[in-house]
Design a protein around this motif. Structure first.
Motif, PDB file in Angstrom:
ATOM      1  N   GLN A 136       0.826  -1.198   0.000  1.00 12.62           N
ATOM      2  CA  GLN A 136       0.000   0.000   0.000  1.00 12.62           C
ATOM      3  C   GLN A 136       0.868   1.259   0.000  1.00 12.62           C
ATOM      4  N   VAL A 137       1.931   1.226   0.790  1.00 10.69           N
ATOM      5  CA  VAL A 137       2.803   2.397   0.925  1.00 10.69           C
ATOM      6  C   VAL A 137       3.459   2.737  -0.409  1.00 10.69           C
ATOM      7  N   LEU A 138       3.998   1.737  -1.082  1.00  9.36           N
ATOM      8  CA  LEU A 138       4.668   1.976  -2.363  1.00  9.36           C
ATOM      9  C   LEU A 138       3.684   2.536  -3.392  1.00  9.36           C
ATOM     10  N   ALA A 139       2.453   2.004  -3.395  1.00 10.33           N
ATOM     11  CA  ALA A 139       1.453   2.485  -4.348  1.00 10.33           C
ATOM     12  C   ALA A 139       1.025   3.915  -4.037  1.00 10.33           C
ATOM     13  N   ILE A 140       0.817   4.213  -2.762  1.00  5.83           N
ATOM     14  CA  ILE A 140       0.409   5.561  -2.366  1.00  5.83           C
ATOM     15  C   ILE A 140       1.530   6.552  -2.656  1.00  5.83           C
ATOM     16  N   LEU A 141       2.758   6.136  -2.410  1.00  3.94           N
ATOM     17  CA  LEU A 141       3.900   6.996  -2.702  1.00  3.94           C
ATOM     18  C   LEU A 141       3.948   7.335  -4.196  1.00  3.94           C
ATOM     19  N   ALA A 142       3.762   6.334  -5.050  1.00  2.48           N
ATOM     20  CA  ALA A 142       3.777   6.561  -6.500  1.00  2.48           C
ATOM     21  C   ALA A 142       2.620   7.445  -6.925  1.00  2.48           C
ATOM     22  N   ALA A 143       1.424   7.192  -6.363  1.00  2.00           N
ATOM     23  CA  ALA A 143       0.243   7.984  -6.729  1.00  2.00           C
ATOM     24  C   ALA A 143       0.398   9.429  -6.261  1.00  2.00           C
ATOM     25  N   ARG A 144       0.985   9.611  -5.090  1.00  2.00           N
ATOM     26  CA  ARG A 144       1.187  10.962  -4.573  1.00  2.00           C
ATOM     27  C   ARG A 144       2.176  11.747  -5.433  1.00  2.00           C
ATOM     28  N   GLU A 145       3.178  11.051  -5.943  1.00  3.49           N
ATOM     29  CA  GLU A 145       4.195  11.715  -6.762  1.00  3.49           C
ATOM     30  C   GLU A 145       3.621  12.240  -8.072  1.00  3.49           C
ATOM     31  N   GLY A 147       0.573  13.410  -8.286  1.00 12.65           N
ATOM     32  CA  GLY A 147      -0.455  14.388  -7.960  1.00 12.65           C
ATOM     33  C   GLY A 147      -1.846  13.838  -7.726  1.00 12.65           C
ATOM     34  N   ALA A 148      -1.982  12.547  -7.483  1.00 16.19           N
ATOM     35  CA  ALA A 148      -3.297  11.960  -7.238  1.00 16.19           C
ATOM     36  C   ALA A 148      -3.849  12.420  -5.891  1.00 16.19           C
ATOM     37  N   GLY A 149      -5.164  12.550  -5.816  1.00 16.78           N
ATOM     38  CA  GLY A 149      -5.820  12.907  -4.564  1.00 16.78           C
ATOM     39  C   GLY A 149      -6.036  11.683  -3.702  1.00 16.78           C
ATOM     40  N   ALA A 150      -6.818  11.841  -2.629  1.00 21.22           N
ATOM     41  CA  ALA A 150      -7.052  10.743  -1.697  1.00 21.22           C
ATOM     42  C   ALA A 150      -7.682   9.545  -2.393  1.00 21.22           C
ATOM     43  N   GLY A 151      -8.650   9.798  -3.287  1.00 16.42           N
ATOM     44  CA  GLY A 151      -9.302   8.698  -3.990  1.00 16.42           C
ATOM     45  C   GLY A 151      -8.338   7.939  -4.882  1.00 16.42           C
ATOM     46  N   GLY A 152      -7.501   8.657  -5.615  1.00 20.59           N
ATOM     47  CA  GLY A 152      -6.530   8.006  -6.486  1.00 20.59           C
ATOM     48  C   GLY A 152      -5.502   7.210  -5.704  1.00 20.59           C
ATOM     49  N   MET A 153      -5.038   7.763  -4.584  1.00 26.77           N
ATOM     50  CA  MET A 153      -4.075   7.040  -3.755  1.00 26.77           C
ATOM     51  C   MET A 153      -4.706   5.793  -3.152  1.00 26.77           C
ATOM     52  N   LEU A 154      -5.958   5.914  -2.727  1.00 24.28           N
ATOM     53  CA  LEU A 154      -6.646   4.764  -2.146  1.00 24.28           C
ATOM     54  C   LEU A 154      -6.793   3.651  -3.181  1.00 24.28           C
TER      55      LEU A 154
END
Length: 363
Positions: A136-145, A147-154
């Protein structure tokens, strides 16, 4: 002479005759469905698991403590909190529509203060080691980089966790010399699939590692060609340690490594190292909890209970029979709820009739 065309139904039946193919098909189809259908932040404790995953992705591996309060959690950026709260409000309306009543909300941590005015405190409980949060952490880190919002990171976290769960369990099934259908049945229990696809829960990764430990122990019971005792012992030690740092209670599964020692004297002489290898997980989990034991906050206070950890530890070491007696009394009191939790998940997911749950457990 032309070869007869294989019918689709025949190919489908062939898939379900193989445990690995059966697991892959059902886990990917059902898990993929849950990833996109379950409302955002509607999984089991999903908001808390999201904040915990996000916190680890920023390099903070343990929860924050705020002086003068019992707060333990994460001072999250306020814009992220606002984004999550919108999804949670939408999900609450969904639940209220299902129940037909207005539901109460849990007390907020907002009365505490973070050091930065740009942050807001979000509390979570009992979500310890960062290891089972890795996908989950690796995916959220990539999504955050990007510019994804909370929904995209989730969504990215859900997909990554499901992929990790399916990959680890498939590997465990493939290398198990026996009991493959038992591994499939366990891995496809509804609550396990739900957690792997729509909760960001560390329990999904932990369950997958536990099944890998069982598969590894079965290999030690029936060693394949080329597997030396040294290889088996090293594998047992590494997987026991991994399981021990995932979640403390699950380390008992490493006891499966003792099964080969119940055989002949000759086999015990070759594989005696499995016993200390299994103990590695216990040592790892005890050391880890001793290091960070004062950081984690349990959810006992949500139920009005305020345990005294030093007193409980003293009772456990000086009068363990009280703990055993309490555990024994818990079984008949909670047994049916445990079974329903495994198969029912919840009224908004799979609220099976009692007869279906009984049949499923027997099978």
């Amino acid at each position: 002479m032309e070869r007869p065309v294989e019918r689709p139904t025949k190919r489908l039946v062939a898939i379900f005759r193989d445990p690995l193919h059966t697991f892959l098909l059902l886990a990917v189809v059902v898990g993929g469905y849950l990833v996109v259908v379950v409302p955002y932040f509607g999984g089991t404790d999903e908001p808390a698991h999201f904040y915990r995953s996000y916190q680890i992705s920023t390099g903070q591996f343990v929860p924050e403590k705020i002086a003068g309060s019992d707060f333990s959690g994460f001072c999250a950026p306020k814009d992220l909190v606002s984004d999550v709260e919108r999804y949670k409000a939408s999900y609450l309306k969904h639940l209220e529509a299902l129940a037909g009543v207005e539901l109460p909300t849990l007390p907020s941590a907002r009365q505490r203060r973070c050091s930065s005015k740009a942050d807001a405190p979000e509390t979570f409980s009992t979500f310890g080691s960062p290891v089972p949060y890795a996908p989950q952490v690796l995916a959220i880190l990539a999504a955050r980089e990007v510019g994804a919002g909370a929904g995209g990171m989730l969504l990215a976290g859900r997909i990554a966790l499901l992929a990790a769960y399916v990959t680890i369990v498939a590997f465990a099934i493939r290398r198990a010399p026996r009991a493959r259908w038992a591994l499939v049945a366990t891995a496809l229990i509804p609550v396990a699939v739900f957690q792997s696809a729509s909760s960001l829960s560390p329990d999904a990764f932990t369950t997958a590692v536990a099944l890998l430990v069982v598969s590894s122990a079965l290999r030690a019971l029936d060693p394949p060609a080329g597997a030396t005792p040294r290889h088996l012992v090293v594998e047992a030690a590494l997987l026991s340690a991994l399981l021990g740092v995932c979640k403390p209670a699950y380390v008992v599964v490493a006891g499966c490594y003792l099964l080969p020692l119940l055989g002949s004297r000759e086999r015990r002489a070759k594989l005696w190292g499995l016993a200390p290898a299994a103990a590695v997980g216990v040592v790892v989990t005890l050391v880890w909890n001793e290091i960070v034991g004062g950081v984690w906050r349990t959810d006992a206070t949500l139920f009005g209970a305020r345990p005294d950890p030093p007193a409980r530890k003293h009772d456990l070491f000086t009068a363990p029979w009280h703990f055993v007696a309490d555990a024994a009394r818990t079984v008949p009191d909670q047994f049916w709820d445990w079974l329903k939790g495994l198969w029912g998940v919840g009224p908004s997911v799979t609220n099976w009739p009692g007869a279906v749950i009984v049949v499923a457990v027997v099978l």
